[in-house]
Write a protein that holds these residues in place. Structure first.
Motif, mmCIF file in Angstrom:
data_model
loop_
_atom_site.group_PDB
_atom_site.id
_atom_site.type_symbol
_atom_site.label_atom_id
_atom_site.label_comp_id
_atom_site.label_asym_id
_atom_site.label_seq_id
_atom_site.Cartn_x
_atom_site.Cartn_y
_atom_site.Cartn_z
ATOM 1 N N MET A 52 0.842 -1.210 0.000
ATOM 2 C CA MET A 52 0.000 0.000 0.000
ATOM 3 C C MET A 52 0.864 1.241 0.000
ATOM 4 S SD MET A 52 -3.083 -0.909 2.557
ATOM 5 C CE MET A 52 -4.163 -2.302 2.213
ATOM 6 N N ARG A 53 0.435 2.232 -0.777
ATOM 7 C CA ARG A 53 1.165 3.514 -0.797
ATOM 8 C C ARG A 53 0.253 4.646 -0.336
ATOM 9 N NH1 ARG A 53 5.918 2.293 -3.560
ATOM 10 N NH2 ARG A 53 5.653 0.684 -5.114
ATOM 11 N N CYS A 54 -0.867 4.858 -1.053
ATOM 12 C CA CYS A 54 -1.724 5.994 -0.656
ATOM 13 C C CYS A 54 -2.629 5.616 0.513
ATOM 14 C CB CYS A 54 -2.542 6.479 -1.853
ATOM 15 S SG CYS A 54 -3.823 5.320 -2.372
ATOM 16 N N GLY A 55 -3.130 4.387 0.534
ATOM 17 C CA GLY A 55 -4.017 3.928 1.609
ATOM 18 C C GLY A 55 -5.462 4.357 1.430
ATOM 19 N N GLY B 257 -7.240 4.435 -1.865
ATOM 20 C CA GLY B 257 -7.922 4.052 -3.108
ATOM 21 C C GLY B 257 -7.485 4.792 -4.360
ATOM 22 N N ILE B 258 -6.370 5.504 -4.318
ATOM 23 C CA ILE B 258 -5.978 6.325 -5.475
ATOM 24 C C ILE B 258 -4.889 5.658 -6.331
ATOM 25 C CG2 ILE B 258 -4.919 8.528 -6.178
ATOM 26 C CD1 ILE B 258 -6.308 9.720 -3.625
ATOM 27 N N CYS B 259 -3.854 5.107 -5.709
ATOM 28 C CA CYS B 259 -2.643 4.745 -6.469
ATOM 29 C C CYS B 259 -2.729 3.387 -7.183
ATOM 30 C CB CYS B 259 -1.425 4.760 -5.545
ATOM 31 S SG CYS B 259 -1.390 3.388 -4.375
ATOM 32 N N GLY B 260 -3.578 2.476 -6.720
ATOM 33 C CA GLY B 260 -3.750 1.177 -7.377
ATOM 34 C C GLY B 260 -2.707 0.131 -7.002
ATOM 35 N N CYS C 178 -2.524 -1.669 -4.422
ATOM 36 C CA CYS C 178 -3.017 -2.751 -3.542
ATOM 37 C C CYS C 178 -4.086 -3.596 -4.224
ATOM 38 C CB CYS C 178 -3.584 -2.136 -2.268
ATOM 39 S SG CYS C 178 -5.012 -1.096 -2.596
ATOM 40 N N CYS D 256 -7.066 -1.392 0.122
ATOM 41 C CA CYS D 256 -7.109 -0.307 1.106
ATOM 42 C C CYS D 256 -8.495 0.305 1.223
ATOM 43 C CB CYS D 256 -6.097 0.781 0.761
ATOM 44 S SG CYS D 256 -6.502 1.690 -0.744
#
Ligand code: FAD
Ligand code: FES
Length: 275
Positions: A225-228, A230-233, A235, A243
């Motif tokens: 996970m990066r953004c946590g 729902g934006i970066c994709g 996960c 996320c």
């Protein structure tokens, strides 16, 4: 788009109030934060370790004195850096994010392995607030890596309950993996819900046993996970973003992603790799 009120996504700086060594590889960090105080079992935080990285961690408890906690296994750069922090050091937190375990029924089976015990110990405390019956299977590689046994014993002490401890090397409880006692238990008893968290192959075995016994199932899953929010994709699990749509998934959602579940994950470059 993120569905969270902006305050959840703001990084808050919090002071570490207390650190408990749970076992040689795992520590619990306690801190005060108003939003984390209202976290539900299964939700996670993005925790910033200053100068190192930001990582997803389940909330492992909330306490009446305003404290919340995360429980962290030392596995790589960020978690090693976190283990070096001391009381009064600062960390950043965003969240709580994601959905949470839904409570349905009054006879439950919980199955946890490794740091998967963190959200489940918190869940057991919530379940125990109402009359219910709980069977808790705790899995670990060895007695040194057992997590939260005393906490679970205390939580379940007033309830009709059973605790089964499985260690892979047989150094405590029964020798074997967490899923070994499942089929017998499911033959003997009818549960309203099975809750699972831990290594994904363990979760998949527990899911398949639940499917065979026709018992509803919820599991908390992990992905990079990066953004946590729902934006970066990073996960993705099938059509889901863990996320935002998880981290807790139900039986019917797991059936939808059965090809990917416990078979593939995304690496740090976003490529699908075999687990
Ligand atoms: C929703 C969620 C809840 C989690 N809860 C806990 C918890 O309560 N306690 C705990 O100890 N760990 C938890 N994790 C796992 C934790 O985020 C990783 O162990 C941590 O990010 C590793 O960082 P590192 O730099 O120390 O290790 P790295 O060197 O980056 O990697 C070590 C291992 O951790 C995995 N990993 C690395 N970064 C991430 C990431 N951002 N998300 C998921 N996995 C990653 C890697 O695939 C690798 O297997 C959770 C993960 C998720 C997604
Ligand atoms: S972590 Fe960015 S979409 Fe899930």
């Amino acid at each position: 788009m993120s569905a969270y009120p902006i305050a959840y996504n703001w990084m808050r700086t919090v002071r570490i109030e207390k650190i408990v060594n749970e076992n040689p590889k795992v520590k619990t960090f306690y801190f005060k934060d108003k939003l984390c105080q209202n976290a539900r079992p299964g939700q996670f935080l993005m925790v910033w370790i200053p100068g190192v990285d930001e990582i997803p961690l389940s909330v492992s408890g909330v306490y009446p004195n305003g404290l919340a906690s995360v429980t962290v296994a030392k596995v790589g750069e960020a978690t090693e850096a976190m283990h070096k922090l001391k009381q009064n050091d600062l960390i950043g937190v965003r969240g709580p994010f994601g959905n949470h375990f839904e409570i349905s029924g009054n006879k439950f089976l919980l199955i946890g392995g490794g740091t998967g015990m963190a959200p489940l110990a918190f869940l057991a405390e919530k379940l125990a607030e109402n009359p219910c019956e709980i069977t808790f299977i705790i899995g670990a590689k060895s007695v040194q890596e057992l997590l939260f046994l005393e906490r679970i014993k205390k939580t379940l002490s007033e309830l009709k309950s059973k605790i089964i401890v499985m260690t892979e090397d047989g150094s405590f409880g029964q020798k074997g993996v967490a899923t070994d006692p499942l089929y017998n238990l499911l033959r003997e008893e009818k549960y309203d819900m099975i809750y699972a968290c831990g290594p994904e192959p363990m979760i998949k075995k527990a899911f398949l046993a639940a499917e065979e016994a026709n018992i509803p199932f919820q599991a908390s899953l992990e992905r990079i996970m990066r953004c946590g929010v729902g934006i970066c994709g990073s996960c993705m699990l099938g059509k889901y973003r863990v996320c935002r749509d998880g981290p807790v998934f139900t039986s019917w959602q797991l059936r939808e992603v059965i090809d990917e579940f416990a078979n593939y994950k995304r690496n740090f470059d976003g490529r699908r790799i075999r687990l």
